[in-house]
Design a protein around this motif. Structure first.
Motif, PDB file in Angstrom:
ATOM      1  N   LEU A 182     -15.747  -3.787  -9.262  1.00 31.37           N
ATOM      2  CA  LEU A 182     -17.129  -3.361  -9.452  1.00 31.37           C
ATOM      3  C   LEU A 182     -17.846  -4.184 -10.521  1.00 31.37           C
ATOM      4  CD1 LEU A 182     -18.850  -0.976  -8.230  1.00 31.37           C
ATOM      5  CD2 LEU A 182     -18.413   0.215 -10.373  1.00 31.37           C
ATOM      6  N   VAL A 183     -17.164  -4.486 -11.597  1.00 30.41           N
ATOM      7  CA  VAL A 183     -17.763  -5.261 -12.687  1.00 30.41           C
ATOM      8  C   VAL A 183     -18.122  -6.663 -12.201  1.00 30.41           C
ATOM      9  CG1 VAL A 183     -17.253  -6.374 -14.896  1.00 30.41           C
ATOM     10  CG2 VAL A 183     -16.759  -3.947 -14.587  1.00 30.41           C
ATOM     11  N   LYS A 184     -17.229  -7.287 -11.448  1.00 25.49           N
ATOM     12  CA  LYS A 184     -17.508  -8.625 -10.935  1.00 25.49           C
ATOM     13  C   LYS A 184     -18.708  -8.609  -9.985  1.00 25.49           C
ATOM     14  CE  LYS A 184     -15.507 -12.634  -8.606  1.00 25.49           C
ATOM     15  NZ  LYS A 184     -16.724 -12.888  -7.826  1.00 25.49           N
ATOM     16  N   ASN A 223     -12.575   2.544  -3.804  1.00 29.94           N
ATOM     17  CA  ASN A 223     -11.842   3.810  -3.881  1.00 29.94           C
ATOM     18  C   ASN A 223     -11.090   4.137  -2.601  1.00 29.94           C
ATOM     19  OD1 ASN A 223     -13.061   3.965  -6.376  1.00 29.94           O
ATOM     20  ND2 ASN A 223     -14.375   5.703  -5.890  1.00 29.94           N
ATOM     21  N   SER A 224     -11.518   3.558  -1.481  1.00 31.66           N
ATOM     22  CA  SER A 224     -10.871   3.874  -0.204  1.00 31.66           C
ATOM     23  C   SER A 224      -9.428   3.398  -0.140  1.00 31.66           C
ATOM     24  CB  SER A 224     -11.660   3.258   0.954  1.00 31.66           C
ATOM     25  OG  SER A 224     -11.554   1.842   0.950  1.00 31.66           O
ATOM     26  N   ARG A 225      -9.081   2.408  -0.987  1.00 30.44           N
ATOM     27  CA  ARG A 225      -7.711   1.904  -1.006  1.00 30.44           C
ATOM     28  C   ARG A 225      -7.032   2.059  -2.351  1.00 30.44           C
ATOM     29  NH1 ARG A 225      -6.041  -1.903   2.950  1.00 30.44           N
ATOM     30  NH2 ARG A 225      -4.159  -2.070   1.665  1.00 30.44           N
ATOM     31  N   GLY A 226      -7.749   2.577  -3.337  1.00 27.25           N
ATOM     32  CA  GLY A 226      -7.183   2.617  -4.680  1.00 27.25           C
ATOM     33  C   GLY A 226      -7.238   1.222  -5.283  1.00 27.25           C
ATOM     34  N   GLY A 227      -6.675   1.053  -6.432  1.00 27.04           N
ATOM     35  CA  GLY A 227      -6.683  -0.266  -7.067  1.00 27.04           C
ATOM     36  C   GLY A 227      -8.066  -0.676  -7.526  1.00 27.04           C
TER      37      GLY A 227
END
Length: 238
Positions: free
Chosen positions: A25-27, A16-20
């Protein structure tokens, strides 16, 4: 063997700190399981500063071990997403809005009626329930009256005092664990457990079923690698 559930909140914080979607997270959740983790823990908060509500649904699709969702059932969309996704376990934590991290267990006596109602709702859907408690025999006794399946001992005090006097630090947790065993409650633990203090905790707490570890484990992984770190934590639980 006590199970290790890896809390991946910090991975979401980094994303979240950079967006995208980097790191994904799933990986990371899949990799944690592949590397030996016996569970995945997340703690969504209303401000979605780390785990987002969409993540709860995405992870439900891929987690093959125990899926544990922590949080305050009276805030945000917590009840909705837990009932929608039907995880293995829900851990009820009395977080206040804006809290940086969990900092206290439930007063199971004052909140008995609320907890009984919430726990009944989750158990009707086949979800195992654990509630976050301080190492206080009275709070453990109160927890047993709510109908919960398990308690999770809040271990910050143990971790803070471990280096000064580990015997004194663990003493109230041993008493709380013995009372939980006596009352037929399953026993989990979490908060600030690390490679430094985990083995001693595990060796001295009777009936410990599961530990949930995030901050220390993810921090160690920056130096040691995620696979190696998970294996190192698992060895502390043998």
């Amino acid at each position: 063997m006590t199970k290790l559930s890896v809390n991946i909140n910090k991975i979401a914080t980094l994303r979240n700190s950079r967006g995208g979607d980097v790191p994904n997270l799933v990986k990371v959740a899949k990799d944690c399981e592949r590397f030996g983790s016996q569970g995945i823990t997340i703690h969504p908060r209303p401000d979605e500063r780390h785990i987002r509500y969409d993540d709860v649904y995405d992870l439900k699709k891929i987690v093959t071990t125990e899926y544990n969702i922590e949080g305050n059932p009276t805030e945000g969309r917590f009840m909705e997403v837990v009932l929608d996704t039907n995880p293995t376990q829900v851990t009820l934590v009395p977080d206040k809005l804006g809290a940086i991290t969990s900092n206290a267990g439930w007063d199971t006596i004052k909140n008995k009626d609320l907890l009984k109602e919430l726990i009944s709702t989750f158990k009707q859907e086949g979800i195992r329930v654990s509630i976050f408690v301080d190492p206080d025999v009275k709070m453990v006794e109160g927890a047993a009256e709510t109908g919960t399946d398990r308690i999770e001992l809040y271990t910050e005090a143990y971790a803070t005092n471990y280096s000064q006097n580990k015997e004194m630090a663990i003493a109230p947790f041993v008493k709380a664990a013995e009372k939980a065993n006596e009352l037929g409650l399953g026993l989990n633990a979490g908060h600030d457990l690390s490679l430094d203090n985990l083995a001693y905790f595990h060796q001295n707490i009777p009936g410990l079923l599961e530990v949930s570890i995030g901050h220390a484990l993810i921090s160690d992984a920056l130096y040691l690698g995620l696979e190696n770190t998970i294996q190192m934590y698992l060895r502390q639980l043998q």
